[in-house]
Design a protein around this motif. Sequence first.
Motif, PDB file in Angstrom:
ATOM      1  N   ASN A 134     -74.766  23.480-101.806  1.00 24.61           N
ATOM      2  CA  ASN A 134     -74.594  23.742-103.237  1.00 24.61           C
ATOM      3  C   ASN A 134     -75.878  24.259-103.882  1.00 24.61           C
ATOM      4  OD1 ASN A 134     -71.930  22.957-103.085  1.00 24.61           O
ATOM      5  ND2 ASN A 134     -72.413  20.835-103.526  1.00 24.61           N
ATOM      6  N   ALA A 135     -76.441  25.282-103.302  1.00 25.05           N
ATOM      7  CA  ALA A 135     -77.652  25.885-103.852  1.00 25.05           C
ATOM      8  C   ALA A 135     -77.312  26.619-105.144  1.00 25.05           C
ATOM      9  CB  ALA A 135     -78.249  26.854-102.838  1.00 25.05           C
ATOM     10  N   PHE A 136     -78.002  26.265-106.215  1.00 23.16           N
ATOM     11  CA  PHE A 136     -77.744  26.876-107.511  1.00 23.16           C
ATOM     12  C   PHE A 136     -78.926  27.688-108.039  1.00 23.16           C
ATOM     13  CE2 PHE A 136     -74.851  23.166-107.700  1.00 23.16           C
ATOM     14  CZ  PHE A 136     -73.659  23.854-107.833  1.00 23.16           C
ATOM     15  N   ASP A 137     -80.037  27.694-107.294  1.00 27.63           N
ATOM     16  CA  ASP A 137     -81.202  28.420-107.789  1.00 27.63           C
ATOM     17  C   ASP A 137     -81.931  29.077-106.620  1.00 27.63           C
ATOM     18  OD1 ASP A 137     -82.865  26.437-106.545  1.00 27.63           O
ATOM     19  OD2 ASP A 137     -82.741  25.214-108.354  1.00 27.63           O
ATOM     20  N   GLU A 138     -82.905  29.898-106.959  1.00 28.21           N
ATOM     21  CA  GLU A 138     -83.631  30.669-105.942  1.00 28.21           C
ATOM     22  C   GLU A 138     -84.347  29.762-104.947  1.00 28.21           C
ATOM     23  OE1 GLU A 138     -87.078  34.101-105.549  1.00 28.21           O
ATOM     24  OE2 GLU A 138     -86.148  33.731-107.501  1.00 28.21           O
ATOM     25  N   GLN A 139     -84.978  28.697-105.421  1.00 24.78           N
ATOM     26  CA  GLN A 139     -85.712  27.805-104.522  1.00 24.78           C
ATOM     27  C   GLN A 139     -84.776  27.156-103.503  1.00 24.78           C
ATOM     28  OE1 GLN A 139     -89.103  27.533-104.199  1.00 24.78           O
ATOM     29  NE2 GLN A 139     -88.488  26.517-102.319  1.00 24.78           N
ATOM     30  N   SER A 140     -83.585  26.783-103.936  1.00 26.15           N
ATOM     31  CA  SER A 140     -82.609  26.190-103.006  1.00 26.15           C
ATOM     32  C   SER A 140     -82.218  27.188-101.926  1.00 26.15           C
ATOM     33  CB  SER A 140     -81.369  25.722-103.764  1.00 26.15           C
ATOM     34  OG  SER A 140     -81.691  24.710-104.679  1.00 26.15           O
ATOM     35  N   LEU A 141     -82.059  28.447-102.312  1.00 25.53           N
ATOM     36  CA  LEU A 141     -81.729  29.483-101.331  1.00 25.53           C
ATOM     37  C   LEU A 141     -82.889  29.712-100.366  1.00 25.53           C
ATOM     38  CD1 LEU A 141     -79.878  32.036-103.614  1.00 25.53           C
ATOM     39  CD2 LEU A 141     -78.860  30.583-101.851  1.00 25.53           C
ATOM     40  N   ARG A 142     -84.106  29.689-100.881  1.00 27.05           N
ATOM     41  CA  ARG A 142     -85.284  29.842-100.017  1.00 27.05           C
ATOM     42  C   ARG A 142     -85.382  28.673 -99.027  1.00 27.05           C
ATOM     43  NH1 ARG A 142     -88.658  33.843-101.508  1.00 27.05           N
ATOM     44  NH2 ARG A 142     -88.461  34.671-103.610  1.00 27.05           N
TER      45      ARG A 142
ATOM     46  N   TYR B 262     -66.145  24.978-109.232  1.00 30.23           N
ATOM     47  CA  TYR B 262     -65.763  23.772-108.499  1.00 30.23           C
ATOM     48  C   TYR B 262     -66.989  22.892-108.240  1.00 30.23           C
ATOM     49  CZ  TYR B 262     -64.030  20.781-104.761  1.00 30.23           C
ATOM     50  OH  TYR B 262     -63.689  19.690-103.993  1.00 30.23           O
ATOM     51  N   ASP B 263     -68.068  23.508-107.771  1.00 30.29           N
ATOM     52  CA  ASP B 263     -69.292  22.752-107.487  1.00 30.29           C
ATOM     53  C   ASP B 263     -69.824  22.071-108.741  1.00 30.29           C
ATOM     54  OD1 ASP B 263     -69.155  23.510-104.839  1.00 30.29           O
ATOM     55  OD2 ASP B 263     -70.650  25.099-105.021  1.00 30.29           O
ATOM     56  N   ARG B 264     -69.697  22.710-109.875  1.00 25.32           N
ATOM     57  CA  ARG B 264     -70.157  22.099-111.131  1.00 25.32           C
ATOM     58  C   ARG B 264     -69.314  20.878-111.493  1.00 25.32           C
ATOM     59  NH1 ARG B 264     -71.505  27.771-113.445  1.00 25.32           N
ATOM     60  NH2 ARG B 264     -73.706  27.847-112.907  1.00 25.32           N
ATOM     61  N   LEU B 265     -68.011  20.954-111.251  1.00 29.13           N
ATOM     62  CA  LEU B 265     -67.159  19.785-111.491  1.00 29.13           C
ATOM     63  C   LEU B 265     -67.597  18.612-110.610  1.00 29.13           C
ATOM     64  CD1 LEU B 265     -63.615  21.472-111.570  1.00 29.13           C
ATOM     65  CD2 LEU B 265     -64.851  20.498-113.533  1.00 29.13           C
ATOM     66  N   VAL B 266     -67.833  18.896-109.336  1.00 29.76           N
ATOM     67  CA  VAL B 266     -68.240  17.845-108.394  1.00 29.76           C
ATOM     68  C   VAL B 266     -69.604  17.286-108.779  1.00 29.76           C
ATOM     69  CG1 VAL B 266     -68.818  17.343-105.987  1.00 29.76           C
ATOM     70  CG2 VAL B 266     -66.804  18.732-106.524  1.00 29.76           C
ATOM     71  N   GLU B 267     -70.538  18.148-109.161  1.00 23.35           N
ATOM     72  CA  GLU B 267     -71.864  17.681-109.562  1.00 23.35           C
ATOM     73  C   GLU B 267     -71.787  16.797-110.806  1.00 23.35           C
ATOM     74  OE1 GLU B 267     -74.880  17.801-108.021  1.00 23.35           O
ATOM     75  OE2 GLU B 267     -73.633  18.555-106.399  1.00 23.35           O
ATOM     76  N   ARG B 268     -70.936  17.166-111.762  1.00 21.06           N
ATOM     77  CA  ARG B 268     -70.774  16.338-112.961  1.00 21.06           C
ATOM     78  C   ARG B 268     -70.220  14.968-112.573  1.00 21.06           C
ATOM     79  NH1 ARG B 268     -72.474  14.287-117.458  1.00 21.06           N
ATOM     80  NH2 ARG B 268     -70.821  13.642-118.847  1.00 21.06           N
ATOM     81  N   LEU B 269     -69.238  14.946-111.682  1.00 20.19           N
ATOM     82  CA  LEU B 269     -68.667  13.684-111.223  1.00 20.19           C
ATOM     83  C   LEU B 269     -69.733  12.841-110.522  1.00 20.19           C
ATOM     84  CD1 LEU B 269     -66.321  11.743-110.803  1.00 20.19           C
ATOM     85  CD2 LEU B 269     -65.652  13.114-108.794  1.00 20.19           C
ATOM     86  N   LYS B 270     -70.528  13.455-109.664  1.00 21.64           N
ATOM     87  CA  LYS B 270     -71.594  12.720-108.967  1.00 21.64           C
ATOM     88  C   LYS B 270     -72.577  12.098-109.955  1.00 21.64           C
ATOM     89  CE  LYS B 270     -71.697  15.342-104.649  1.00 21.64           C
ATOM     90  NZ  LYS B 270     -72.479  16.298-103.836  1.00 21.64           N
ATOM     91  N   LYS B 271     -72.959  12.857-110.986  1.00 27.19           N
ATOM     92  CA  LYS B 271     -73.901  12.348-111.979  1.00 27.19           C
ATOM     93  C   LYS B 271     -73.305  11.166-112.740  1.00 27.19           C
ATOM     94  CE  LYS B 271     -76.573  16.524-112.658  1.00 27.19           C
ATOM     95  NZ  LYS B 271     -76.918  17.632-113.521  1.00 27.19           N
ATOM     96  N   LEU B 272     -72.044  11.286-113.123  1.00 24.50           N
ATOM     97  CA  LEU B 272     -71.391  10.185-113.841  1.00 24.50           C
ATOM     98  C   LEU B 272     -71.275   8.950-112.960  1.00 24.50           C
ATOM     99  CD1 LEU B 272     -68.621  12.089-115.804  1.00 24.50           C
ATOM    100  CD2 LEU B 272     -70.433  10.688-116.806  1.00 24.50           C
TER     101      LEU B 272
END
Length: 109
Positions: A84-92, A35-45
């Motif tokens: 919407n953290a997708f990587d380790e740095q975002s979680l940190r 779901y988050d990937r769909l929203v991120e794609r929409l935001k980018k477009l």
Amino acid sequence: MSDPAAEIESLRTTIRKHDYKYYVLSAPEISDTEYDRLVERLKKLEAAHPQLVTPESPTQRVGAQPAPHFEQVRHQIPMLSLGNAFDEQSLRDFNRRVRQRLGDPEVVE
């Protein structure tokens, strides 16, 4: 899809469908990550084509109507979001923000 307007409309329709299934029916069909990937794609477009942004877009509102059996709750302390953290740095970064809010002396600004 090469037509940005068509892809944007398709994403909006798909996101609304999943909002309804998640928030109203409590029966999600896809994972939060999908779901988050769909929203991120929409935001980018929409960022690339701001003339296509509309007030009805899922990017211009928060969530959807919750299921009627949920009670409204006011939190004494505002809830923090992973954003919407997708990587380790975002979680940190999220962990640091939480610890700062809790007044952890180990956290350095």
